[in-house]
Design an enzyme around this catalytic site. Structure first.
Site, PDB file in Angstrom:
ATOM      1  N   ASP A 170     171.683  93.494  75.927  1.00  0.00           N
ATOM      2  CA  ASP A 170     171.558  93.054  77.448  1.00  0.00           C
ATOM      3  C   ASP A 170     170.447  92.246  77.790  1.00  0.00           C
ATOM      4  O   ASP A 170     169.344  92.427  77.413  1.00  0.00           O
ATOM      5  CB  ASP A 170     171.733  94.384  78.112  1.00  0.00           C
ATOM      6  CG  ASP A 170     171.935  94.332  79.571  1.00  0.00           C
ATOM      7  OD1 ASP A 170     171.398  93.336  80.403  1.00  0.00           O
ATOM      8  OD2 ASP A 170     172.621  95.188  79.861  1.00  0.00           O
ATOM      9  N   VAL A 171     171.033  91.454  78.422  1.00  0.00           N
ATOM     10  CA  VAL A 171     169.909  90.213  78.884  1.00  0.00           C
ATOM     11  C   VAL A 171     168.771  90.810  79.643  1.00  0.00           C
ATOM     12  O   VAL A 171     167.557  90.240  79.834  1.00  0.00           O
ATOM     13  CB  VAL A 171     170.412  89.075  79.558  1.00  0.00           C
ATOM     14  CG1 VAL A 171     171.423  88.408  78.446  1.00  0.00           C
ATOM     15  CG2 VAL A 171     171.106  89.376  80.826  1.00  0.00           C
ATOM     16  N   ASN A 181     174.131  81.715  79.752  1.00  0.00           N
ATOM     17  CA  ASN A 181     175.289  81.573  80.310  1.00  0.00           C
ATOM     18  C   ASN A 181     175.670  82.977  80.862  1.00  0.00           C
ATOM     19  O   ASN A 181     176.535  83.046  81.768  1.00  0.00           O
ATOM     20  CB  ASN A 181     176.649  81.035  79.268  1.00  0.00           C
ATOM     21  CG  ASN A 181     177.785  81.591  79.511  1.00  0.00           C
ATOM     22  OD1 ASN A 181     178.437  81.398  80.545  1.00  0.00           O
ATOM     23  ND2 ASN A 181     178.368  82.698  78.714  1.00  0.00           N
ATOM     24  N   TYR A 231     175.773  87.169  94.921  1.00  0.00           N
ATOM     25  CA  TYR A 231     176.132  86.499  93.769  1.00  0.00           C
ATOM     26  C   TYR A 231     175.588  85.047  93.912  1.00  0.00           C
ATOM     27  O   TYR A 231     174.691  84.312  92.989  1.00  0.00           O
ATOM     28  CB  TYR A 231     177.711  86.189  93.570  1.00  0.00           C
ATOM     29  CG  TYR A 231     177.975  85.443  92.467  1.00  0.00           C
ATOM     30  CD1 TYR A 231     177.640  85.428  91.309  1.00  0.00           C
ATOM     31  CD2 TYR A 231     178.977  84.162  92.546  1.00  0.00           C
ATOM     32  CE1 TYR A 231     178.036  84.715  90.103  1.00  0.00           C
ATOM     33  CE2 TYR A 231     179.010  83.303  91.760  1.00  0.00           C
ATOM     34  CZ  TYR A 231     178.658  83.721  90.204  1.00  0.00           C
ATOM     35  OH  TYR A 231     179.216  82.894  89.385  1.00  0.00           O
ATOM     36  N   LYS A 233     172.264  83.039  91.990  1.00  0.00           N
ATOM     37  CA  LYS A 233     172.387  81.912  91.400  1.00  0.00           C
ATOM     38  C   LYS A 233     171.568  80.441  92.011  1.00  0.00           C
ATOM     39  O   LYS A 233     171.180  79.630  91.416  1.00  0.00           O
ATOM     40  CB  LYS A 233     173.955  81.170  91.413  1.00  0.00           C
ATOM     41  CG  LYS A 233     174.795  82.250  90.382  1.00  0.00           C
ATOM     42  CD  LYS A 233     174.370  82.130  89.044  1.00  0.00           C
ATOM     43  CE  LYS A 233     175.238  82.717  87.912  1.00  0.00           C
ATOM     44  NZ  LYS A 233     174.722  82.752  86.699  1.00  0.00           N
TER      45      LYS A 233
END
Lengths: 101, 233
Positions: free
Chosen positions: B51-52, B78, B143, B147
């Site tokens: 998991d990042v 990504n 979201y 980003k």
């Protein structure tokens, strides 16, 4: 727990790797007294980050211990743990003890 | 030149899976990372389940990359999650998870990858943002904010990592037909696409084209940039 001499050896070996790239070399022959960072040090802040990153990787490769050396706590200390090889050695040993290594 | 080593997060499916095949076909040693093991295999590709957002797991993956491949040339950041929700109805666990995966996870990957890249004084990092940022899409507040954070992260890291000859750029795809947008109502996607200068869905090839450009050795003077697809800026 890794031996003090083993960690010292890793710090000096990492310093040796860096001496090839530095204009003014780290005096590894002085052992724990060798200056790294600060008024009498030879590493600027950029080189210090590279040095600590390399040392983290060498410790991880040789001892299988993952440490974060340049954290907020270390950077905000009144007496920098990165001043000399000796102060860095004490700092690494303290971190390893905290980590249970 | 040694074989290029390319790490792709979120490589199990969608854009990440496409890029894994794309770079393996170009002869890169591709290292993929996702939360579950993929049900496919490609020559020149190795996969890690991680998991990042898990610092220990990410460090362990980086250690394996250093030992097995001797370094890292490219990071394609990504991995990401999306959530379509009116701001007034967005629960805090969803907020925290979005920020954790999309922003903190991206940061962690950049930090650990740059540690390896800095040893060889070379690296290319490509982060993923979205057209939801410049379009200020309703229903995607968190979201888009996560980003937008990736765009800021990209710009700051570009400056911090430039002395190590590491470039950091971002690509902002328009909607791509992947699992990420499958839960978004069709009419919402159509309305979004209609706001683009080129009103069509984004393809995997469109994304790969931008990533190719940022990864090129010749792109060493391009850093801190975000390239949005479809004409939204």
């Amino acid at each position: 727990m890794a031996e003090r001499s083993e960690i010292l050896g890793l710090i000096l070996a990492t310093a040796g790797e860096f001496n090839d790239e530095l204009e003014v070399r780290i005096a590894v022959e002085e052992g724990e007294a060798a200056h790294l960072f600060g008024a009498e040090g030879v590493l600027d802040s950029l080189a210090l980050v590279s040095f600590l990153t390399a040392l983290e990787q060498n410790i991880e490769d040789r001892l299988d211990i993952s440490l974060t050396l340049a954290d907020e706590k270390a950077m905000s200390r009144h007496r920098s743990p990165f001043k000399t090889v000796g102060s860095l050695l004490s700092y690494v040993l303290a971190l390893m003890e905290e980590a249970g290594g | 030149m040694d074989r290029l080593v390319t790490l792709i997060t979120g490589s199990g499916r969608g854009i990440g899976r496409y890029l894994a095949g794309h770079y393996a076909a170009l002869g890169h040693q591709v290292v993929g990372l996702s939360r579950s093991k993929p049900d496919w295999d490609i020559s020149g590709y190795v996969h890690f389940v991680a998991d990042v957002t898990d610092e220990d797991a990410v460090k362990s993956v980086m250690k394996s990359i250093r030992k097995d491949f001797g370094g890292l040339d490219h990071l394609i950041n990504n991995a990401g999650i999306a959530s379509m929700n009116a701001a007034l109805l967005t629960p805090m666990p969803a907020v925290n998870r979005l920020l954790s995966v999309n922003l903190a996870g991206a940061f962690l990957m950049c930090r650990e990858a740059a540690k390896i890249m800095s040893r060889k004084k070379y690296g290319r990092i490509v982060n993923f943002t979205t057209v939801a940022v410049p379009l200020a899409l309703e229903g995607e507040a968190v979201y888009a904010a996560s980003k937008a954070g990736v765009v800021a992260l990209t710009r700051v890291l570009a400056r911090e990592l430039a002395p190590y000859n590491i470039t950091v750029n971002a690509v902002g795809p328009a909607p791509v037909d992947t699992d990420l947008i499958r839960s978004v109502p069709r009419e919402k996607i159509e309305a979004l696409v209609a706001r683009q200068a080129i009103p069509r869905m984004c393809s995997f090839e469109d994304v790969a084209n931008v990533v190719d450009f940022f990864l090129k050795k010749e792109s060493g003077f391009i850093t801190g940039e975000t390239l949005y697809l479809g004409g939204v800026s």
